[in-house]
Scaffold this motif. Structure first.
Motif: not given
Lengths: 202, 202
Positions: A126-131, B74-76, B79-83
């Protein structure tokens, strides 16, 4: 009406009456007890248990309490020195939550459990983040106007590291002071707990 | 026994009998219904409700279901484009959770609700991080071997934006495909849900 008819009819009615006395209350009370057990679990009494020395016993079953919010303050956003380098998943006991929904107040006996969850990964489908990763311990806050009459707001704070099954309250300066200064509502950081904000009566 | 005694006594007994027929079952059934309502909520039946066209009705009461985990992407950090630029607080219906604790399986009828929570702030007394803000909608996944017989894993996915009270299932390619490819267990991202990992029988 003949006696020969009256007595069998009366016998049946008396039998029914006697059986009713025996079974109706027992069966009904059993159902009432089940129902009240549920009520008690949901609406009455504090979930906080203390030993004779006043130490708080580690709360149980809190993962089925009401989740109110889960901020994360990871090490890599705090120059490697986060005070709390984990997710903080905060749960409220259901009885106190039900009361909060009615009154907007944290009742006497409220227990808030903060479960610490390590950051497991920072990249997923789902993207970069904290899991969330693994559990790392729990902390708890208990509001009790008798037991903690001298604590500001009557809140006391406890920490259970791995394997610890009871905990003494922290000194006031350790937790209470910051909660008093920074928490939005009655020593609780409701500004980060959307479930409580939504539940509060308007 | 004289008739003058028999009739009043019988009248009282008959009255009791008639009243019993009227009140005993009604009162008892009422208690049974309350109890069964609780049982149904806790142990049986799916929480998923569909309309005649097969659209899923927006789940209710899920904030008192079992919270299983809450990642943030989060978006940040994208690159401002989180799914999915929010916290994802995921809840499981209590009946299916109870079953999962016993069997380690997601039963037919399982409902998972993903509540989207905006990032509210990035700095607090506890340090830098991501702190939950306001609710931004919910999504749901339902496992149903009959209704979704053709979906891989029998899972279908739904999204409820603000004000929407029902939703059609997404096409298989929209959600199911990624869950099938990346989720650790039966289309569910248990790798990010520590509560499920801990609840699973060893």
């Amino acid at each position: 009406m003949k006696k020969s008819v009256v007595f069998p009819v009366m016998a049946v009615l008396v039998l029914f009456f006697v059986l009713s006395i025996g079974t109706y209350p027992a069966f009904t009370l059993d159902l009432l007890a089940m129902h009240e057990g549920h009520e008690m679990m949901m609406h009455g009494g504090s979930e906080a248990r203390f030993d004779d020395s006043g130490a708080l016993m580690k709360p149980e079953g809190y993962r089925q309490w009401v989740f109110v919010g889960g901020p994360v303050t990871p090490n890599d956003m705090n120059e490697g020195k986060a005070a709390f380098p984990e997710f903080h998943d905060v749960y409220m006991d259901p009885g106190s939550f039900a009361e909060y929904k009615k009154t907007g107040k944290f009742r006497d006996g409220t227990v808030l459990v903060k479960e610490l969850v390590n950051v497991g990964s920072k990249k997923a489908a789902s993207g970069n983040g904290y899991f969330p990763g693994d559990f790392a311990g729990i902390a708890a806050a208990v509001k009790d106007s008798k037991r903690f009459a001298k604590e500001p707001g009557n809140w006391a704070y406890f920490s259970f590291s791995a394997g610890k099954d009871k905990a003494e309250a922290f000194p006031t300066s350790a937790c209470n002071a910051c909660h008093q200064a920074k928490a939005a509502e009655d020593w609780v950081f409701t500004q980060y707990y959307p479930v409580l904000r939504a539940a509060k009566p308007k």
